[in-house]
Design a protein around this motif. Structure first.
Motif, mmCIF file in Angstrom:
data_model
loop_
_atom_site.group_PDB
_atom_site.id
_atom_site.type_symbol
_atom_site.label_atom_id
_atom_site.label_comp_id
_atom_site.label_asym_id
_atom_site.label_seq_id
_atom_site.Cartn_x
_atom_site.Cartn_y
_atom_site.Cartn_z
ATOM 1 N N ASP A 79 6.937 9.258 3.710
ATOM 2 C CA ASP A 79 6.699 10.119 4.783
ATOM 3 C C ASP A 79 6.681 9.101 5.891
ATOM 4 O O ASP A 79 7.171 9.876 7.045
ATOM 5 N N GLU A 80 5.827 8.231 5.952
ATOM 6 C CA GLU A 80 5.798 7.353 6.980
ATOM 7 C C GLU A 80 6.992 6.506 7.624
ATOM 8 O O GLU A 80 7.288 6.352 8.862
ATOM 9 N N GLU A 81 7.969 6.549 6.692
ATOM 10 C CA GLU A 81 9.304 5.778 7.043
ATOM 11 C C GLU A 81 10.333 6.907 7.318
ATOM 12 O O GLU A 81 11.597 6.379 7.510
ATOM 13 N N ASN A 82 10.062 8.016 7.087
ATOM 14 C CA ASN A 82 11.077 9.053 7.134
ATOM 15 C C ASN A 82 12.202 8.711 6.269
ATOM 16 O O ASN A 82 13.496 8.876 6.798
ATOM 17 N N SER A 83 11.931 8.436 5.106
ATOM 18 C CA SER A 83 13.107 8.145 3.961
ATOM 19 C C SER A 83 12.682 8.657 2.626
ATOM 20 O O SER A 83 11.790 9.089 2.360
ATOM 21 N N VAL A 84 13.814 8.543 1.807
ATOM 22 C CA VAL A 84 13.710 9.036 0.650
ATOM 23 C C VAL A 84 14.409 8.068 -0.492
ATOM 24 O O VAL A 84 15.660 7.678 -0.032
ATOM 25 N N VAL A 85 14.106 7.719 -1.481
ATOM 26 C CA VAL A 85 14.973 7.180 -2.679
ATOM 27 C C VAL A 85 15.273 8.081 -3.734
ATOM 28 O O VAL A 85 14.181 8.536 -4.309
ATOM 29 N N LEU A 86 16.707 8.346 -4.001
ATOM 30 C CA LEU A 86 17.165 9.004 -5.074
ATOM 31 C C LEU A 86 17.477 8.547 -6.228
ATOM 32 O O LEU A 86 18.352 7.514 -5.902
ATOM 33 N N VAL A 87 16.905 8.491 -7.296
ATOM 34 C CA VAL A 87 17.273 7.960 -8.560
ATOM 35 C C VAL A 87 17.781 8.836 -9.372
ATOM 36 O O VAL A 87 17.162 9.812 -9.996
ATOM 37 N N THR A 104 11.620 9.700 -4.321
ATOM 38 C CA THR A 104 10.335 9.221 -3.837
ATOM 39 C C THR A 104 10.455 9.153 -2.188
ATOM 40 O O THR A 104 11.303 8.546 -1.619
ATOM 41 N N TYR A 105 9.810 9.876 -1.656
ATOM 42 C CA TYR A 105 9.460 10.203 -0.478
ATOM 43 C C TYR A 105 8.576 9.274 0.351
ATOM 44 O O TYR A 105 7.674 9.187 -0.135
ATOM 45 N N VAL A 151 0.893 -1.322 0.017
ATOM 46 C CA VAL A 151 0.081 0.077 -0.021
ATOM 47 C C VAL A 151 0.953 1.188 0.058
ATOM 48 O O VAL A 151 1.851 1.338 0.741
ATOM 49 N N ASN A 152 0.574 2.165 -0.953
ATOM 50 C CA ASN A 152 1.474 3.306 -1.030
ATOM 51 C C ASN A 152 0.823 4.604 -0.614
ATOM 52 O O ASN A 152 0.592 5.509 -0.981
ATOM 53 N N THR A 153 0.559 4.703 0.803
ATOM 54 C CA THR A 153 0.336 5.758 1.421
ATOM 55 C C THR A 153 1.397 6.245 2.059
ATOM 56 O O THR A 153 2.209 5.858 2.435
ATOM 57 N N GLY A 154 1.281 7.760 1.971
ATOM 58 C CA GLY A 154 2.449 8.431 2.421
ATOM 59 C C GLY A 154 3.619 8.472 1.528
ATOM 60 O O GLY A 154 4.798 8.697 1.825
ATOM 61 N N VAL A 155 3.272 8.300 0.165
ATOM 62 C CA VAL A 155 4.494 8.222 -0.810
ATOM 63 C C VAL A 155 4.269 9.327 -1.646
ATOM 64 O O VAL A 155 3.157 9.413 -2.205
ATOM 65 N N THR A 156 5.374 10.184 -1.923
ATOM 66 C CA THR A 156 5.115 11.321 -2.961
ATOM 67 C C THR A 156 6.489 11.078 -3.796
ATOM 68 O O THR A 156 7.541 10.957 -3.297
#
Length: 177
Positions: free
Chosen positions: A103-111, A100-101, A80-85
């Protein structure tokens, strides 16, 4: 004019009138249509009803012979992609970043074209948000730091270095679109 020539003219006019009336009467009568043949049906363009609705069926089909849950449990992954931006940034020097933020995991993936890296948020604040990772952009030894500012995450700064931490590359980024 004499009487004989008048009779000839009169008979010519009457004959022409009869001929014209016969032609007009025959033109108004229905003619039988030729019988339809298979070749005519094949060559004829068939009318197709048009609709703005998609051509997908509306009927839901449930197959009774579906595999039981125990057989497909290992093959099935649900997320489930809630809190994903997702956002795209254009940076200077030239670098395109898709962030790709989560928010619930306090992380970001940079591509980027230099690689993909997952970063964890290291501060409690929201302006700027600071994310850091313990590898370089290409996955080798080093670090990446991503600072993103404003409530809409409009601008960001990437600082990255490989094994030699003294050679830091810095990119100024602005949200695209």
């Amino acid at each position: 004019m004499n009487l004989a020539s008048l009779k000839k003219i009169r008979s010519s006019v009457v004959t022409a009138g009869l001929l014209a009336s016969m032609i007009s009467i025959s033109a108004c009568q229905q003619q039988p249509e030729p019988e339809a043949s298979l070749e005519n049906d094949i060559n004829a363009e068939q009318p197709v009803p048009m609709s703005a609705d998609p051509a997908e069926p509306n009927d839901i089909v449930v197959a009774a012979d579906d595999a039981p849950e125990s057989e497909v449990a290992d093959d099935t992954i649900a997320s489930v992609n809630t809190g994903v931006t997702q956002m795209v940034y254009l940076c200077s020097p030239e670098l395109k970043v898709q962030a790709t933020y989560k928010d619930e995991e306090n992380s970001v993936v940079l591509v980027t074209n230099k690689g993909t890296v997952s970063l964890e948020q290291t501060n409690e604040g929201s302006n700027p948000e600071v994310f850091e990772g313990a590898t370089a952009m290409d996955g080798t030894q080093g670090f990446v730091q991503w600072r993103v500012a404003h409530t809409e995450r409009e601008t960001g700064v990437i600082r990255t270095a490989g094994a030699d931490a003294s050679k830091v590359e810095t990119y100024q980024c602005n949200k695209s679109g």
